[in-house]
Design a protein around this motif. Structure first.
Motif, PDB file in Angstrom:
ATOM      1  N   ARG A  46      54.539   8.863  43.026  1.00 51.54           N
ATOM      2  CA  ARG A  46      53.767  10.032  42.599  1.00 51.54           C
ATOM      3  C   ARG A  46      53.886  11.163  43.621  1.00 51.54           C
ATOM      4  NH1 ARG A  46      47.535  10.885  42.901  1.00 51.54           N
ATOM      5  NH2 ARG A  46      47.322  12.771  41.686  1.00 51.54           N
ATOM      6  N   ALA A  47      53.822  10.812  44.900  1.00 52.90           N
ATOM      7  CA  ALA A  47      53.949  11.838  45.945  1.00 52.90           C
ATOM      8  C   ALA A  47      55.332  12.476  45.904  1.00 52.90           C
ATOM      9  CB  ALA A  47      53.681  11.218  47.310  1.00 52.90           C
ATOM     10  N   ASP A  48      56.367  11.649  45.683  1.00 49.12           N
ATOM     11  CA  ASP A  48      57.727  12.188  45.589  1.00 49.12           C
ATOM     12  C   ASP A  48      57.857  13.130  44.393  1.00 49.12           C
ATOM     13  OD1 ASP A  48      58.376  10.674  47.792  1.00 49.12           O
ATOM     14  OD2 ASP A  48      59.428   9.105  46.663  1.00 49.12           O
ATOM     15  N   LYS A  49      57.300  12.732  43.256  1.00 50.50           N
ATOM     16  CA  LYS A  49      57.365  13.582  42.056  1.00 50.50           C
ATOM     17  C   LYS A  49      56.590  14.876  42.264  1.00 50.50           C
ATOM     18  CE  LYS A  49      59.774  11.126  39.203  1.00 50.50           C
ATOM     19  NZ  LYS A  49      61.062  11.547  38.740  1.00 50.50           N
ATOM     20  N   THR A  50      55.437  14.775  42.908  1.00 51.21           N
ATOM     21  CA  THR A  50      54.632  15.970  43.166  1.00 51.21           C
ATOM     22  C   THR A  50      55.385  16.935  44.067  1.00 51.21           C
ATOM     23  OG1 THR A  50      52.599  14.680  42.922  1.00 51.21           O
ATOM     24  CG2 THR A  50      52.414  16.790  44.046  1.00 51.21           C
ATOM     25  N   ALA A  51      56.039  16.405  45.095  1.00 52.91           N
ATOM     26  CA  ALA A  51      56.826  17.260  45.991  1.00 52.91           C
ATOM     27  C   ALA A  51      57.972  17.915  45.228  1.00 52.91           C
ATOM     28  CB  ALA A  51      57.356  16.447  47.163  1.00 52.91           C
ATOM     29  N   SER A  52      58.622  17.153  44.371  1.00 49.62           N
ATOM     30  CA  SER A  52      59.720  17.689  43.572  1.00 49.62           C
ATOM     31  C   SER A  52      59.220  18.801  42.637  1.00 49.62           C
ATOM     32  CB  SER A  52      60.363  16.566  42.765  1.00 49.62           C
ATOM     33  OG  SER A  52      61.363  17.056  41.926  1.00 49.62           O
ATOM     34  N   ILE A  53      58.083  18.576  42.021  1.00 43.33           N
ATOM     35  CA  ILE A  53      57.500  19.578  41.122  1.00 43.33           C
ATOM     36  C   ILE A  53      57.129  20.834  41.906  1.00 43.33           C
ATOM     37  CG2 ILE A  53      55.466  20.092  39.707  1.00 43.33           C
ATOM     38  CD1 ILE A  53      55.643  17.164  38.715  1.00 43.33           C
ATOM     39  N   ASP A  54      56.557  20.633  43.099  1.00 47.58           N
ATOM     40  CA  ASP A  54      56.206  21.786  43.933  1.00 47.58           C
ATOM     41  C   ASP A  54      57.445  22.598  44.311  1.00 47.58           C
ATOM     42  OD1 ASP A  54      53.553  21.049  43.798  1.00 47.58           O
ATOM     43  OD2 ASP A  54      53.524  20.110  45.794  1.00 47.58           O
ATOM     44  N   ASP A  55      58.540  21.897  44.654  1.00 50.09           N
ATOM     45  CA  ASP A  55      59.790  22.590  44.977  1.00 50.09           C
ATOM     46  C   ASP A  55      60.303  23.384  43.775  1.00 50.09           C
ATOM     47  OD1 ASP A  55      59.729  21.574  47.526  1.00 50.09           O
ATOM     48  OD2 ASP A  55      61.230  20.005  47.150  1.00 50.09           O
ATOM     49  N   MET A  56      60.258  22.761  42.611  1.00 52.69           N
ATOM     50  CA  MET A  56      60.723  23.437  41.405  1.00 52.69           C
ATOM     51  C   MET A  56      59.850  24.646  41.070  1.00 52.69           C
ATOM     52  SD  MET A  56      61.718  20.408  38.798  1.00 52.69           S
ATOM     53  CE  MET A  56      62.510  18.932  39.375  1.00 52.69           C
ATOM     54  N   TYR A  58      58.131  26.436  43.184  1.00 55.78           N
ATOM     55  CA  TYR A  58      58.430  27.474  44.165  1.00 55.78           C
ATOM     56  C   TYR A  58      59.716  28.206  43.778  1.00 55.78           C
ATOM     57  CZ  TYR A  58      59.586  29.799  48.528  1.00 55.78           C
ATOM     58  OH  TYR A  58      59.911  30.742  49.469  1.00 55.78           O
ATOM     59  N   ALA A  59      60.728  27.430  43.383  1.00 58.56           N
ATOM     60  CA  ALA A  59      61.998  28.039  42.988  1.00 58.56           C
ATOM     61  C   ALA A  59      61.810  28.923  41.760  1.00 58.56           C
ATOM     62  CB  ALA A  59      63.030  26.952  42.712  1.00 58.56           C
ATOM     63  N   LEU A  60      60.976  28.482  40.841  1.00 55.22           N
ATOM     64  CA  LEU A  60      60.722  29.260  39.640  1.00 55.22           C
ATOM     65  C   LEU A  60      59.958  30.544  39.969  1.00 55.22           C
ATOM     66  CD1 LEU A  60      60.950  27.336  36.730  1.00 55.22           C
ATOM     67  CD2 LEU A  60      59.115  28.951  36.400  1.00 55.22           C
ATOM     68  N   ASP A  61      58.962  30.397  40.840  1.00 57.60           N
ATOM     69  CA  ASP A  61      58.166  31.577  41.212  1.00 57.60           C
ATOM     70  C   ASP A  61      58.983  32.599  42.000  1.00 57.60           C
ATOM     71  OD1 ASP A  61      55.986  30.436  39.985  1.00 57.60           O
ATOM     72  OD2 ASP A  61      55.096  29.664  41.846  1.00 57.60           O
ATOM     73  N   HIS A  62      59.980  32.145  42.739  1.00 58.94           N
ATOM     74  CA  HIS A  62      60.788  33.024  43.582  1.00 58.94           C
ATOM     75  C   HIS A  62      62.241  33.089  43.094  1.00 58.94           C
ATOM     76  CE1 HIS A  62      57.366  31.797  46.097  1.00 58.94           C
ATOM     77  NE2 HIS A  62      57.441  33.041  46.565  1.00 58.94           N
ATOM     78  N   SER A  63      62.421  32.999  41.800  1.00 59.03           N
ATOM     79  CA  SER A  63      63.778  32.967  41.252  1.00 59.03           C
ATOM     80  C   SER A  63      64.527  34.281  41.443  1.00 59.03           C
ATOM     81  CB  SER A  63      63.739  32.604  39.768  1.00 59.03           C
ATOM     82  OG  SER A  63      62.991  33.558  39.034  1.00 59.03           O
ATOM     83  N   GLY A  64      63.833  35.323  41.772  1.00 56.30           N
ATOM     84  CA  GLY A  64      64.495  36.598  42.015  1.00 56.30           C
ATOM     85  C   GLY A  64      64.960  36.770  43.454  1.00 56.30           C
ATOM     86  N   ASP A  65      64.530  35.889  44.345  1.00 55.36           N
ATOM     87  CA  ASP A  65      64.906  35.986  45.755  1.00 55.36           C
ATOM     88  C   ASP A  65      66.324  35.442  45.963  1.00 55.36           C
ATOM     89  OD1 ASP A  65      62.350  36.862  46.100  1.00 55.36           O
ATOM     90  OD2 ASP A  65      61.612  35.042  47.076  1.00 55.36           O
ATOM     91  N   ASP A  66      67.145  36.213  46.661  1.00 54.64           N
ATOM     92  CA  ASP A  66      68.526  35.786  46.908  1.00 54.64           C
ATOM     93  C   ASP A  66      68.588  34.503  47.734  1.00 54.64           C
ATOM     94  OD1 ASP A  66      69.534  37.892  45.458  1.00 54.64           O
ATOM     95  OD2 ASP A  66      69.794  39.192  47.210  1.00 54.64           O
ATOM     96  N   GLU A  67      67.702  34.356  48.705  1.00 57.50           N
ATOM     97  CA  GLU A  67      67.721  33.165  49.556  1.00 57.50           C
ATOM     98  C   GLU A  67      67.409  31.904  48.750  1.00 57.50           C
ATOM     99  OE1 GLU A  67      65.105  33.697  52.845  1.00 57.50           O
ATOM    100  OE2 GLU A  67      66.207  35.431  53.620  1.00 57.50           O
ATOM    101  N   VAL A  68      66.456  31.993  47.854  1.00 54.64           N
ATOM    102  CA  VAL A  68      66.096  30.838  47.025  1.00 54.64           C
ATOM    103  C   VAL A  68      67.245  30.479  46.102  1.00 54.64           C
ATOM    104  CG1 VAL A  68      64.514  30.009  45.236  1.00 54.64           C
ATOM    105  CG2 VAL A  68      63.618  31.310  47.158  1.00 54.64           C
TER     106      VAL A  68
END
Length: 89
Positions: A46-56, A58-68
């Protein structure tokens, strides 16, 4: 008042019941340990899935950032045209 002495049959019944109780407790203890190990595995998953979801997220929220975007592309194995790839073995 005089106490009655117990017969051999009563003693055998008591010993059998005690053996049954001890055996049942040992079996239940094994089941508890197995269930606790499974629970720990599920908590970690569950912790691994939660971390994966958080990463996703973050990527979705910052999809306009070149670094992401660059980080996501590198995770997928993409490189720039003039960039060399070194594979550590």
């Amino acid at each position: 008042m005089r106490l009655k002495r117990t017969g051999i049959f009563t003693k055998v019944i008591i010993v059998v019941l005690l053996l049954y109780a001890v055996t049942t407790l040992i079996v239940l203890r094994g089941k508890i340990e197995t269930a606790e190990a499974k629970k720990d595995e599920l908590i970690k998953a569950r912790a691994d899935k939660t971390a994966s979801i958080d990463d996703m997220q973050y990527a979705l929220d910052h999809s306009g950032d070149d670094e992401v975007l660059e980080d996501l592309a590198r995770r997928e194995g993409m490189v720039y045209q003039d960039e060399g790839v070194v594979i550590a073995g």
